[in-house]
Design a protein around this motif. Structure first.
Motif, PDB file in Angstrom:
ATOM      1  N   LEU A   1       0.836  -1.199   0.000  1.00 25.30           N
ATOM      2  CA  LEU A   1       0.000   0.000   0.000  1.00 25.30           C
ATOM      3  C   LEU A   1       0.871   1.248   0.000  1.00 25.30           C
ATOM      4  N   ALA A   2       1.918   1.243   0.819  1.00 20.20           N
ATOM      5  CA  ALA A   2       2.842   2.379   0.851  1.00 20.20           C
ATOM      6  C   ALA A   2       3.555   2.530  -0.492  1.00 20.20           C
ATOM      7  N   ASP A   3       3.958   1.414  -1.094  1.00 25.24           N
ATOM      8  CA  ASP A   3       4.608   1.476  -2.407  1.00 25.24           C
ATOM      9  C   ASP A   3       3.669   2.081  -3.447  1.00 25.24           C
ATOM     10  N   PHE A   4       2.376   1.722  -3.377  1.00 24.36           N
ATOM     11  CA  PHE A   4       1.403   2.276  -4.323  1.00 24.36           C
ATOM     12  C   PHE A   4       1.334   3.791  -4.188  1.00 24.36           C
ATOM     13  N   VAL A   5       1.222   4.281  -2.946  1.00 22.03           N
ATOM     14  CA  VAL A   5       1.134   5.728  -2.720  1.00 22.03           C
ATOM     15  C   VAL A   5       2.396   6.416  -3.229  1.00 22.03           C
ATOM     16  N   ARG A   6       3.552   5.859  -2.881  1.00 23.89           N
ATOM     17  CA  ARG A   6       4.824   6.447  -3.321  1.00 23.89           C
ATOM     18  C   ARG A   6       4.926   6.461  -4.843  1.00 23.89           C
ATOM     19  N   ASP A   7       4.593   5.341  -5.478  1.00 22.56           N
ATOM     20  CA  ASP A   7       4.724   5.262  -6.935  1.00 22.56           C
ATOM     21  C   ASP A   7       3.804   6.235  -7.642  1.00 22.56           C
ATOM     22  N   ARG A   8       2.581   6.425  -7.118  1.00 19.79           N
ATOM     23  CA  ARG A   8       1.668   7.388  -7.748  1.00 19.79           C
ATOM     24  C   ARG A   8       2.283   8.771  -7.787  1.00 19.79           C
ATOM     25  N   VAL A   9       2.922   9.155  -6.702  1.00 18.39           N
ATOM     26  CA  VAL A   9       3.499  10.496  -6.609  1.00 18.39           C
ATOM     27  C   VAL A   9       4.769  10.600  -7.440  1.00 18.39           C
ATOM     28  N   VAL A  10       5.666   9.646  -7.266  1.00 20.66           N
ATOM     29  CA  VAL A  10       6.956   9.687  -7.972  1.00 20.66           C
ATOM     30  C   VAL A  10       6.760   9.555  -9.481  1.00 20.66           C
ATOM     31  N   ASN A  11       5.870   8.670  -9.910  1.00 26.45           N
ATOM     32  CA  ASN A  11       5.638   8.505 -11.345  1.00 26.45           C
ATOM     33  C   ASN A  11       5.042   9.757 -11.972  1.00 26.45           C
ATOM     34  N   ALA A  12       4.183  10.459 -11.233  1.00 31.12           N
ATOM     35  CA  ALA A  12       3.627  11.710 -11.754  1.00 31.12           C
ATOM     36  C   ALA A  12       4.733  12.735 -11.966  1.00 31.12           C
ATOM     37  N   ALA A  13       5.651  12.828 -11.009  1.00 33.08           N
ATOM     38  CA  ALA A  13       6.771  13.757 -11.152  1.00 33.08           C
ATOM     39  C   ALA A  13       7.660  13.372 -12.328  1.00 33.08           C
ATOM     40  N   GLU A  14       8.001  12.087 -12.402  1.00 37.10           N
ATOM     41  CA  GLU A  14       8.890  11.634 -13.478  1.00 37.10           C
ATOM     42  C   GLU A  14       8.247  11.806 -14.847  1.00 37.10           C
ATOM     43  N   GLY A  15       6.915  11.723 -14.901  1.00 36.80           N
ATOM     44  CA  GLY A  15       6.213  11.936 -16.162  1.00 36.80           C
ATOM     45  C   GLY A  15       6.396  13.346 -16.704  1.00 36.80           C
ATOM     46  N   GLN A  16       6.737  14.283 -15.829  1.00 37.17           N
ATOM     47  CA  GLN A  16       7.012  15.663 -16.242  1.00 37.17           C
ATOM     48  C   GLN A  16       8.509  15.969 -16.204  1.00 37.17           C
ATOM     49  N   GLY A  17       9.313  14.907 -16.128  1.00 33.14           N
ATOM     50  CA  GLY A  17      10.762  15.096 -16.148  1.00 33.14           C
ATOM     51  C   GLY A  17      11.329  15.627 -14.849  1.00 33.14           C
ATOM     52  N   LEU A  18      10.648  15.380 -13.731  1.00 30.99           N
ATOM     53  CA  LEU A  18      11.078  15.909 -12.443  1.00 30.99           C
ATOM     54  C   LEU A  18      11.495  14.775 -11.519  1.00 30.99           C
ATOM     55  N   SER A  19      12.502  15.032 -10.701  1.00 30.69           N
ATOM     56  CA  SER A  19      12.898  14.081  -9.660  1.00 30.69           C
ATOM     57  C   SER A  19      13.200  14.866  -8.402  1.00 30.69           C
ATOM     58  N   ALA A  20      12.763  14.338  -7.270  1.00 28.74           N
ATOM     59  CA  ALA A  20      12.969  15.019  -5.988  1.00 28.74           C
ATOM     60  C   ALA A  20      14.340  14.672  -5.415  1.00 28.74           C
ATOM     61  N   GLU A  21      14.978  15.659  -4.804  1.00 32.28           N
ATOM     62  CA  GLU A  21      16.240  15.398  -4.124  1.00 32.28           C
ATOM     63  C   GLU A  21      16.039  14.446  -2.956  1.00 32.28           C
ATOM     64  N   VAL A  22      14.929  14.620  -2.245  1.00 34.62           N
ATOM     65  CA  VAL A  22      14.610  13.772  -1.099  1.00 34.62           C
ATOM     66  C   VAL A  22      13.177  13.290  -1.245  1.00 34.62           C
ATOM     67  N   ILE A  23      12.974  11.991  -1.088  1.00 36.48           N
ATOM     68  CA  ILE A  23      11.626  11.425  -1.041  1.00 36.48           C
ATOM     69  C   ILE A  23      11.447  10.818   0.339  1.00 36.48           C
TER      70      ILE A  23
ATOM     71  N   ALA B   1      -1.454  14.119 -10.675  1.00 32.13           N
ATOM     72  CA  ALA B   1      -1.389  14.461 -12.100  1.00 32.13           C
ATOM     73  C   ALA B   1      -1.411  15.970 -12.317  1.00 32.13           C
ATOM     74  N   SER B   2      -2.374  16.675 -11.712  1.00 35.25           N
ATOM     75  CA  SER B   2      -2.429  18.134 -11.885  1.00 35.25           C
ATOM     76  C   SER B   2      -1.254  18.807 -11.180  1.00 35.25           C
ATOM     77  N   TRP B   3      -0.848  18.259 -10.026  1.00 36.49           N
ATOM     78  CA  TRP B   3       0.329  18.791  -9.320  1.00 36.49           C
ATOM     79  C   TRP B   3       1.568  18.734 -10.214  1.00 36.49           C
ATOM     80  N   ALA B   4       1.765  17.624 -10.908  1.00 35.60           N
ATOM     81  CA  ALA B   4       2.959  17.460 -11.727  1.00 35.60           C
ATOM     82  C   ALA B   4       3.011  18.477 -12.860  1.00 35.60           C
ATOM     83  N   LYS B   5       1.853  18.787 -13.454  1.00 36.47           N
ATOM     84  CA  LYS B   5       1.829  19.798 -14.516  1.00 36.47           C
ATOM     85  C   LYS B   5       2.204  21.171 -13.964  1.00 36.47           C
TER      86      LYS B   5
END
Length: 396
Positions: free
Chosen positions: A69-91, A357-361
């Motif tokens: 469940l935690a992996d699902f939540v993390r992946d939803r957020v991280v994948n949205a960022a990566e879809g816009q070419g973004l990566s966080a310094e700290v997750i 999704a909207s956050w990433a845009k």
């Protein structure tokens, strides 16, 4: 004959996905899909605690263990960022709200000539699933369902009553829509119900707008350490636990700032948390007034402004006086307001979102203006749901 396939991840809507791209309902990572289509449970597949799982639309992921469940939540957020070419310094590690912690809920009570039901709708349907158990609602909300069923049954043979329940400082706030309360006997029955079950407030909408018919004392919710008047139907974070996780991020990231703009501030969830001078901007008049009055009573440096940020975003020159910005828009995001932030000289933005999704845009616009994504905190306060939230820090 098809070969067995392993589920490798869970998609955004809750289906398990195999390496070949097949979507399998209610499958967990590590499950094996057999040639006949049946599922052989893997190490992350658990028995759903609720007997209504699979029909009730309130939960989609009760078959996942806590790690998945935690992996699902993390992946939803991280994948949205990566879809816009973004990566966080700290997750940060995922924050999951515990079971039985949901403090607000929208339910339906129906009787189409059969058995009276109260519950959530089926996923993708108008059909209501009557619930005899709920593992997400706070106990004081769930305990009202049977009494409400008896009260609403007085409506006759056919009814469809919308129910809004919220846990407040004084108890449960209950709002009923499409509930007929004509005549002295019906009114007295509703008031007796509110009195017997210790409601903080009972509001009824009979087609002319919601009206409080029972409110022994003004209803409040405490934000930070400040009691704030709670207008019926106002937005409230789904769990107090999740609210604290999001507020903690805001405090951590803006503790060194001196003057903060809180955009889409609502009742002041984050304005009252930071302990700094804040200009709070909100379009909903009742929430704006509640924030302003609470700040005055508490003698806190929170100045509330009534402003529709979709029609009239705070301009870049107005934002120049702030050294920190909090942004918590509705699910659609805040494209025009983000454009003004990007054009301003402000160098620190905390963006809270309930829609990756909207956050990433919007995040892409900030990145194009020179911001980088310094930290990302995924939050799953809607436990067992595909609904995901996040707190993010952008620094320029």
């Amino acid at each position: 004959m098809n070969e067995p396939e392993e589920i490798i991840r869970v998609a955004a809507k809750g289906d398990g996905i195999t390496l070949s791209g097949r979507h399998i309902s209610r499958a967990a990572p590590g499950d094996t899909v057999l040639p006949d289509g049946s599922i052989q449970p893997g190490p992350h597949h658990v028995e759903p605690p609720c007997p209504h799982f699979g029909k009730c639309g309130g939960c989609q992921l009760q078959h996942l263990d806590a790690a998945s469940l935690a992996d699902f939540v993390r992946d939803r957020v991280v994948n949205a960022a990566e879809g816009q070419g973004l990566s966080a310094e700290v997750i940060a590690p995922v924050h999951l709200s515990p079971p039985h912690s949901r403090r607000r809920a929208s339910l339906m009570a129906v009787n189409g000539g059969g058995k009276p039901l109260i519950g959530f709708r089926e996923s993708g349907s108008h059909k209501v699933v009557g619930i005899g158990r709920c593992d997400v609602l706070r106990p004081e909300l769930f305990s009202l369902l049977n009494p409400l069923r008896s009260l609403i049954a007085t409506q006759g043979k056919r009814y469809a009553v919308e129910i809004e329940l919220s846990a407040t400082d004084q108890g449960v706030d209950c709002a009923l829509k499409n509930f007929s309360m004509d005549g002295l006997e019906a009114t007295e029955a509703a008031l007796d119900f509110a009195r017997e079950y210790g409601l903080a407030r009972l509001s009824v909408d009979m087609g002319y707008g919601s009206e409080a018919v029972w409110e022994p004392e003004p209803v409040t919710v405490t934000l930070g350490s400040v009691p704030v008047a709670f207008p019926s139907g106002a937005f409230l974070q789904a769990t107090q636990d999740g609210e604290q996780a999001l507020s903690g991020a805001v405090s951590d990231w803006l503790s060194e700032r001196n003057l903060i703009a809180d955009l889409f501030s609502g009742l002041g969830t984050f304005s009252f948390e930071v302990g700094k001078p804040v200009a709070a901007y909100e379009a909903a008049r009742d929430a704006h007034l509640a924030c302003r009055v609470a700040a005055g009573k508490a003698q806190l440096p929170v100045e509330a402004f009534h402003r529709d940020l979709f029609r009239n975003p705070v301009r870049s020159d107005e934002l120049a006086r702030f050294d920190g910005i909090i942004l918590d828009p509705p699910r659609a995001g805040a494209r025009d307001q983000v454009a003004q932030i990007a054009a301003s000289p402000c160098d620190r933005v905390v963006y809270i979102s309930c829609n990756p999704a909207s956050w990433a845009k919007d995040a892409r616009m900030l990145a194009d203006a020179g911001f980088h994504l310094a930290e990302l905190r995924p939050v799953g306060q809607f436990r067992w749901s595909t609904h995901v939230e996040l707190a993010s820090l952008f620094v320029r």
